[in-house]
Design an enzyme around this catalytic site. Structure first.
Site, PDB file in Angstrom:
ATOM      1  N   TYR A  53       0.818  -1.218   0.000  1.00 48.95           N
ATOM      2  CA  TYR A  53       0.000   0.000   0.000  1.00 48.95           C
ATOM      3  C   TYR A  53       0.844   1.256   0.000  1.00 48.95           C
ATOM      4  CZ  TYR A  53      -3.835  -3.121   1.405  1.00 48.95           C
ATOM      5  OH  TYR A  53      -4.766  -4.130   1.478  1.00 48.95           O
ATOM      6  N   SER A 238     -13.189  -5.216   0.947  1.00 48.23           N
ATOM      7  CA  SER A 238     -14.054  -4.601  -0.066  1.00 48.23           C
ATOM      8  C   SER A 238     -15.531  -4.917   0.158  1.00 48.23           C
ATOM      9  CB  SER A 238     -13.640  -5.027  -1.475  1.00 48.23           C
ATOM     10  OG  SER A 238     -14.081  -4.097  -2.440  1.00 48.23           O
ATOM     11  N   LEU A 240     -17.816  -2.957   0.321  1.00 41.70           N
ATOM     12  CA  LEU A 240     -18.605  -2.036  -0.508  1.00 41.70           C
ATOM     13  C   LEU A 240     -18.262  -2.194  -1.989  1.00 41.70           C
ATOM     14  CD1 LEU A 240     -18.521   1.219   1.676  1.00 41.70           C
ATOM     15  CD2 LEU A 240     -20.300  -0.539   1.549  1.00 41.70           C
ATOM     16  N   GLY A 243     -16.317   0.568  -3.303  1.00 43.72           N
ATOM     17  CA  GLY A 243     -17.105   1.789  -3.212  1.00 43.72           C
ATOM     18  C   GLY A 243     -18.351   1.801  -4.067  1.00 43.72           C
ATOM     19  N   LEU A 245     -21.013  -0.056  -4.052  1.00 41.34           N
ATOM     20  CA  LEU A 245     -22.282  -0.276  -3.355  1.00 41.34           C
ATOM     21  C   LEU A 245     -22.790   0.962  -2.618  1.00 41.34           C
ATOM     22  CD1 LEU A 245     -21.751  -3.934  -2.132  1.00 41.34           C
ATOM     23  CD2 LEU A 245     -23.719  -3.114  -3.452  1.00 41.34           C
ATOM     24  N   THR A 246     -22.007   2.031  -2.621  1.00 39.93           N
ATOM     25  CA  THR A 246     -22.521   3.301  -2.105  1.00 39.93           C
ATOM     26  C   THR A 246     -23.475   3.949  -3.106  1.00 39.93           C
ATOM     27  OG1 THR A 246     -20.748   4.649  -3.069  1.00 39.93           O
ATOM     28  CG2 THR A 246     -20.351   3.705  -0.884  1.00 39.93           C
ATOM     29  N   GLY A 247     -23.392   3.498  -4.359  1.00 42.84           N
ATOM     30  CA  GLY A 247     -24.208   4.083  -5.417  1.00 42.84           C
ATOM     31  C   GLY A 247     -23.556   5.265  -6.106  1.00 42.84           C
ATOM     32  N   LYS A 248     -22.352   5.647  -5.662  1.00 48.31           N
ATOM     33  CA  LYS A 248     -21.767   6.882  -6.196  1.00 48.31           C
ATOM     34  C   LYS A 248     -21.273   6.760  -7.635  1.00 48.31           C
ATOM     35  CE  LYS A 248     -17.226   6.051  -4.047  1.00 48.31           C
ATOM     36  NZ  LYS A 248     -16.285   6.551  -3.016  1.00 48.31           N
TER      37      LYS A 248
END
Length: 350
Positions: A53, A238, A240, A243, A245-248
């Site tokens: 990372y 993961s 989400l 990310g 699944l936030t809908g963004k």
């Protein structure tokens, strides 16, 4: 905050694990300090990182996340014993890390020392193999025919696994790591290490972290059943779906500074028509339940039998607060039924 035992270890970890892969690229030292302090103040005692990372990985960001955590630890020595700190050794294929070589016992001995130095600590609570040396059915390679298992030389693979296991055991005996675990591996990987551990009287794995979320449930039921009965902690990463699944990201949206605006090693393989349709359905359910789409996704993962601790990540404090609040939610039977109706309609959308 609720806690669970980390597999067969003696450690109790919070049901929320603070992921850190954005620290060093999307987030700086100040951001990371703020996230760590907030998480600890809300009962989180588990932090996950990796030598690879920040993400997306590059030679410029290699080791930066561990160093950021190490900087925080240098200023908060008194809090080290309160933390369960997890990190990972990278597998093969990353040219700027050990010239892309596979994991070996010797590589582990050096990588552990390097991580300890960056992290500013004398010991690592959970040291994980980021991915196995053989190609595993993860990162969009889980569809039939994408991995040819019969191409693997089993005897060579097992011999390499024993070499790895002996090095991990040596690090435990030296007090450099307390426990070890897997990541992005399979039931065969788990059970082979368990067998080798038993045969050679070596430390066995206590955990595995794999991708697991409402769009990607392939570890249910077989791998999770294996974890439950072999006392292996299951740590979803993961939750989400990067990310989504936030809908963004619906309808092609790409919010400025978001993860999907950065180049991805494996491309945006989660961005499919079926995935977007599923996300739309989950977003509508969340609105009906009076919670956010992210909270719905996280609360669902948390209630899955066999899940030990869910690894969450955030690039802003508002996201972190929203995510941690999700673990105070208890979905009702009717709500879970509604979620599963969508899941049955879109069982594997990417």
């Amino acid at each position: 905050m609720q806690f669970s035992r980390l597999g067969s270890s003696t450690l109790d970890v919070s049901r929320v694990c603070l992921g850190s892969m954005t620290w060093g690229l999307q987030n700086n030292q100040h951001d990371a300090d703020e996230q760590i302090n907030f998480a600890l103040s809300h009962g989180v005692n588990f932090i996950d990182t990796a030598e690879l990372y920040a993400i997306p990985p590059s030679a410029n960001t290699y080791g930066k996340t561990e160093s950021i955590i190490g900087n925080w630890l240098a200023r908060h020595r008194e809090k080290r014993e309160q933390l369960i700190l997890a990190t990972k050794i990278s597998g093969s294929g990353v040219s700027w890390i050990r010239e892309g070589a596979p994991i070996t016992g010797q590589a582990i001995l050096q990588a552990v020392d390097d991580s300890l130095q960056r992290l500013n600590t004398d010991y690592i609570d959970l040291y994980q193999l980021h991915w196995p040396n053989r190609t595993s059915p993860h990162f969009a390679k889980h569809w039939p025919g994408m991995v040819t298992f019969s191409d693997v030389n089993r005897d060579q693979e097992v011999a390499a696994m024993l070499d790895i296991l002996q090095a991990l055991h040596a690090c435990i005996e030296q007090g450099k790591i307390r426990n070890w675990g897997l990541s992005d591996d399979t039931t065969w990987g788990i059970n082979t290490y368990l067998r080798l551990s038993s045969q050679h009287n070596l430390a066995k794995p206590v955990a595995i972290q794999n991708e697991f979320n409402l769009l990607h449930t392939k570890d249910w039921p077989y791998l999770i059943e294996n974890c439950v009965h072999e006392d292996i902690a299951f740590l979803p990463w993961s939750p989400l779906a990067a990310g989504s699944l936030t809908g963004k990201y619906l309808n092609g949206a790409r919010p400025e500074g978001s993860r999907w605006t950065h180049m991805q090693r494996n491309g945006l393989f989660r961005d499919t028509l079926q995935a977007n349709q599923a996300i739309e359905a989950y977003t509508k359910l969340a609105q009906q339940f009076g919670i956010t789409p992210a909270q719905l996704a996280l609360a669902w993962v948390n209630q899955v039998d066999g899940v030990t601790s869910t690894i969450i990540g955030a690039t802003s404090m508002s996201q972190l607060k929203e995510n941690i609040q999700a673990f105070d939610l208890n979905l009702t039977g009717e709500q879970i039924k509604a979620v599963h109706e969508v899941l049955h309609h879109f069982p594997s959308p990417y």
